[in-house]
Design an enzyme around this catalytic site. Structure first.
Site, PDB file in Angstrom:
ATOM      1  N   ASP A 233      46.269  40.607  49.661  1.00  0.00           N
ATOM      2  CA  ASP A 233      47.521  40.750  48.943  1.00  0.00           C
ATOM      3  C   ASP A 233      47.321  41.511  47.634  1.00  0.00           C
ATOM      4  O   ASP A 233      46.307  41.350  46.956  1.00  0.00           O
ATOM      5  CB  ASP A 233      48.077  39.347  48.638  1.00  0.00           C
ATOM      6  CG  ASP A 233      49.405  39.376  47.919  1.00  0.00           C
ATOM      7  OD1 ASP A 233      50.379  39.838  48.527  1.00  0.00           O
ATOM      8  OD2 ASP A 233      49.466  38.938  46.753  1.00  0.00           O
ATOM      9  N   GLU A 263      47.200  45.374  51.108  1.00  0.00           N
ATOM     10  CA  GLU A 263      48.574  45.717  50.754  1.00  0.00           C
ATOM     11  C   GLU A 263      48.573  46.491  49.436  1.00  0.00           C
ATOM     12  O   GLU A 263      48.436  45.916  48.371  1.00  0.00           O
ATOM     13  CB  GLU A 263      49.426  44.447  50.606  1.00  0.00           C
ATOM     14  CG  GLU A 263      50.872  44.755  50.247  1.00  0.00           C
ATOM     15  CD  GLU A 263      51.458  43.815  49.183  1.00  0.00           C
ATOM     16  OE1 GLU A 263      52.673  43.887  48.975  1.00  0.00           O
ATOM     17  OE2 GLU A 263      50.707  43.046  48.560  1.00  0.00           O
TER      18      GLU A 263
END
Length: 490
Positions: A233, A263
């Site tokens: 993340d 990400e």
């Protein structure tokens, strides 16, 4: 033999906590494998600040997988540790890999306040201080009293973080506080001057103690779960030089190749190339530019140049490192990066990511199963959202991916509205396929499939009459307006 792998993001932002997602995964494991999924990206499994309502990104204790009474709950939003591990075992038994969602950027919900010296910055400008260095009082002591040192006796203190966004003395809004002696991490996104800080207590990756603890946790997580990889993340907020070291240690410890996707949310292909190079190609990243192409095409009412839909994407320029997707939990309606692809266009978008040679496709849970929810928009008004299920067409596309998406690929991206491509098959999958779509009026296109005098039928059932190729293996394939047809050899 080539395996056309497909992952599913097995959650969305508004999953009902009463579902007990881990039990749901366990019961559906074989069904998902039969449909053609080869991997699931599961949501963050550890305790968040919001307890049973925490989607998982307000990280509190990464060692608490739903085992300890902390932040008002033993279980997480998705269930208990036992249920999580049982779900992973069921997926592995069905031949499905598991990627754990991993948030290394920040911690939230500390029990204890600490007083430390820090310099205030405007939230939108991390280059120029807006005041003098002074004492602040922040919730930076993470003691984890419910866990009592099980798995790790590490406690977090202010010196493990470089910045926070809350001072209990002044309660000043829109302010970040950079601790004395610290700098914002380097080699991060340059938005707002320096985008190292995202939320909560921001981990200081310049600190050896922090790097050691994050590495210890990663090894513990792999040992505990047997996961096959990570979804990382918010990587644009963390120094890029950290990940090659960390991933090498993880892969060495696991004794197997771990699949890793990061990400990096930016609609800029040059920055994504820079990042992949900066981490020595050791992870894939999500193809954010492709998502935005789908988003704009879906909202253009037939006035989008479909021939350019792959332009400026990782799928086109760096397919070996591209995880392609149509929608995710951040882009869905009412979420922070809201940019939802319109429902009518989703079958076209999924055909692009599932039936072409390039990229590793990821299907979104809410697109597969559909969902309804209510929440507040950025304008402060409350909205009811309905996302229809596209499972019927996605299952058809998954079947086509498994049976026909092999061999040479011929592209026909030569028309403003109607595009297509063919797959000629390989030794193990000798039958051919032709895909054609239009974002406006019905489309027709002469395409070569390499199979003379063969009969093709539309797997999507949008067009009932079959099509026959000529003696040179060509045919005029067609599709309805605003639709996709997948022609496979009988």
């Amino acid at each position: 033999m080539s395996i056309n792998g497909t992952m599913m993001q097995y959650f969305h932002w508004y999953i009902d906590p009463n579902l007990i997602l881990w039990n749901d995964v366990k019961t559906k494991a074989q069904e998902l494998a039969d449909a053609g999924f080869t991997a699931l990206w599961l949501p963050p499994a550890y305790k968040g600040m919001g307890g049973t309502y925490d989607v998982g990104y307000a990280v509190y204790d990464m060692y608490d997988l739903g085992e300890f009474d902390q932040h008002g709950t033993v279980r997480t939003k998705y269930g208990t540790r036992e249920q999580y591990l049982a779900a992973i075992n069921a997926l592995h038994a069905s031949g499905i890999q598991v990627y754990g969602d991993t948030v290394l950027n920040h911690r939230m919900g500390g029990e204890g306040t600490e007083i430390a010296r820090a310099t205030p910055f405007n939230e939108y400008d991390r280059l120029h201080p807006k005041g003098w260095t002074r004492d602040i009082k922040a919730y930076t002591h993470f003691k984890f009293p419910g866990r009592q040192g099980k798995y790790s006796n590490f406690e977090w203190h202010w010196w493990h973080f470089d910045a926070v966004d809350y001072d209990d003395f002044t309660k000043e809004p829109n302010t970040l506080y950079l601790f004395e002696g610290k700098t914002f991490d380097d080699y991060v996104a340059l938005e707002k001057g320096n985008f190292a800080y995202l939320m909560g207590c921001d981990l200081d990756f310049q600190s050896q103690d922090v790097r050691d603890e994050v590495t210890r946790w990663g090894k513990w997580y792999l040992d505990t779960t047997g996961a096959d990889g990570f979804r990382l993340d918010a990587i644009k907020h963390i120094s890029s030089w950290f990940f090659p070291q960390w991933l090498d240690e993880m892969r060495y410890h696991a004794g197997k190749d771990l699949f890793v996707v990061g990400e990096y949310w930016l609609n800029n292909i040059d920055t994504l190339h820079w990042y992949i190079n900066a981490v020595n190609g050791k992870m894939s990243v999500f193809d954010v530019p492709l998502h935005y192409n789908f988003y704009y095409a879906s909202r253009s009412g037939g006035h989008y140049d479909m021939g350019s839909i792959l332009n400026g994407t990782l799928m086109q320029q760096r397919p070996t490192h591209a995880v392609t997707f149509v929608e995710n939990h951040d882009s869905q309606p009412l979420q922070s990066l809201e940019a939802p692809v319109e429902p009518w266009f989703k079958p076209l978008a999924y055909a692009i990511i599932l039936l072409r040679r390039e990229g590793y496709p990821c299907v979104f849970y809410a697109d597969y199963y559909g969902t309804e929810y209510e929440d507040y928009g950025k304008d402060g008004n409350r909205y009811k959202i309905f996302l229809p299920s596209h499972r019927w067409i996605i299952d058809k596309l998954l079947y086509a991916r498994k049976q026909y998406a092999y061999g040479d690929q011929y592209d026909y991206f030569d028309h403003y509205n109607t595009i297509g491509w063919t797959r000629l098959g390989d030794h193990a999958h000798p039958k051919a396929m032709a895909v054609i779509m239009s974002d406006s009026v019905p489309g027709y296109k002469w395409m070569e499939v390499g199979k003379p005098n063969a009969k093709f039928y539309d797997l999507t059932e949008h067009i009932k009459e079959p099509i026959y190729t000529n003696e040179w293996g060509w045919a005029e394939f067609r599709c309805n307006g605003g639709s996709v047809s997948v022609w496979v050899q009988e």
